[in-house]
Design a protein around this motif. Structure first.
Motif, PDB file in Angstrom:
ATOM      1  N   ALA A   1     -54.835  25.782   9.508  1.00 37.87           N
ATOM      2  CA  ALA A   1     -54.437  25.725   7.988  1.00 37.87           C
ATOM      3  C   ALA A   1     -55.287  26.189   6.935  1.00 37.87           C
ATOM      4  N   THR A  51     -56.162  22.350   2.325  1.00 37.65           N
ATOM      5  CA  THR A  51     -55.389  21.481   3.070  1.00 37.65           C
ATOM      6  C   THR A  51     -56.211  20.589   4.107  1.00 37.65           C
ATOM      7  N   ALA A  52     -57.002  21.484   4.807  1.00 35.83           N
ATOM      8  CA  ALA A  52     -57.882  20.772   5.847  1.00 35.83           C
ATOM      9  C   ALA A  52     -58.898  19.892   5.395  1.00 35.83           C
ATOM     10  N   THR A 101     -57.366  16.717   4.300  1.00 35.92           N
ATOM     11  CA  THR A 101     -56.994  15.976   5.396  1.00 35.92           C
ATOM     12  C   THR A 101     -58.386  15.221   5.912  1.00 35.92           C
ATOM     13  N   SER A 139     -55.576  19.561  13.820  1.00 34.49           N
ATOM     14  CA  SER A 139     -54.043  19.741  14.354  1.00 34.49           C
ATOM     15  C   SER A 139     -53.006  19.073  13.130  1.00 34.49           C
ATOM     16  N   GLY A 140     -53.843  18.799  12.235  1.00 31.49           N
ATOM     17  CA  GLY A 140     -53.043  18.155  10.975  1.00 31.49           C
ATOM     18  C   GLY A 140     -52.599  16.893  11.060  1.00 31.49           C
ATOM     19  N   GLN A 141     -53.308  16.160  11.749  1.00 31.27           N
ATOM     20  CA  GLN A 141     -52.947  14.679  12.059  1.00 31.27           C
ATOM     21  C   GLN A 141     -53.361  13.720  10.751  1.00 31.27           C
ATOM     22  N   ARG A 142     -52.794  12.794  10.364  1.00 29.77           N
ATOM     23  CA  ARG A 142     -53.182  11.877   9.469  1.00 29.77           C
ATOM     24  C   ARG A 142     -53.413  10.675   9.969  1.00 29.77           C
TER      25      ARG A 142
END
Length: 247
Positions: free
Chosen positions: A74, A78-79, A82, A225-228
């Motif tokens: 990403a 964004t990173a 997050t 991995s883009g997990q929240r």
């Protein structure tokens, strides 16, 4: 070493607040065969405050810092967002960003923070609220992006040293009493107390480092991995419902 010193000399003669852009570093490094990804990784580490030099205390007891670095798919913005959410919700830290975009997070204090720490512990999350400070930074050039998360564990090392000192002091007292009651030859055991104290401090700090390293890696992997993060209260309620026996 020569390039680094030349930059220092140039800066001394012509002071400036400007720093070399990552693109400029990549261009210079490419002339000597250093990959773009390696430069981006080094920049992310430098921005996060990673210290590669080791002190005597680092070698005797253990490191002051624990960190993890990963490549991003990403974009940086964004990173970073997050990562900040993970530090605030996943670990209960108080965060702010510096002028150059570095995320700095520190433990909260008070009753609410203690309750949140307990809820996260039950839910199997958190862990970075026990360290002194956490820093996170990103760097990118074109499609090469890296993120670095660093935990300052100086406070945990100090606790380990205090524990080792207590053990060493107890050993010395016991050896002294034996020497007075039995034989002065037993006083030879006094230096053993210092060795035992150092060994105890190393073991305690190694355990802390392993625990914090796991949390650092878990958080970094989740961001990549883009997990929240799930809110600790929601996780706690869900965990209690799952564990409640059916009637």
């Amino acid at each position: 070493m020569i390039l680094r010193r030349a930059i220092e000399v140039a800066h001394d003669r012509h002071p400036s607040d400007e720093h070399l852009a990552v693109e400029d570093l990549v261009a210079v490094a490419g002339d000597v065969g250093v990959s773009r990804l390696a430069v981006v990784t080094a920049v992310a580490e430098a921005r996060a405050g990673v210290e590669h030099r080791t002190s005597v205390l680092d070698r005797v007891v253990g490191p002051r810092q624990v960190w993890a670095i990963s490549q991003l798919s990403a974009d940086e913005t964004t990173a970073a967002e997050t990562m900040q959410v993970w530090l605030e919700i996943g670990h209960g830290l108080r965060t702010h960003r510096t002028g150059d975009g570095v995320i700095v997070a520190e433990p909260r204090s008070g009753l609410a923070a203690a309750v949140g720490r307990g809820v996260r512990s039950v839910g199997g999350t958190g862990g970075l609220d026990r360290v002194r400070r956490v820093r996170a930074a990103t760097a990118s050039v074109e499609h090469d992006r890296s993120i670095c998360l660093v935990a300052d564990v100086a406070n945990k090392r100090a606790e380990a040293i205090a524990g080792g000192t207590a053990v060493a002091g107890g050993t010395a007292v016991v050896a002294g009493m034996i020497g007075l009651l039995v034989s002065p030859i037993a006083l030879v055991a006094l230096p053993v107390g210092a060795v035992v104290g150092v060994a105890t401090a190393r073991i305690m700090h190694r355990y802390n480092v392993e625990q914090i390293s796991g949390r650092i890696e878990m958080t970094t992997e989740a961001v990549v991995s883009g997990q929240r993060p799930e809110h600790p209260v929601e996780r706690f309620v869900r965990t209690r419902l799952i564990r409640r026996p059916r009637r």
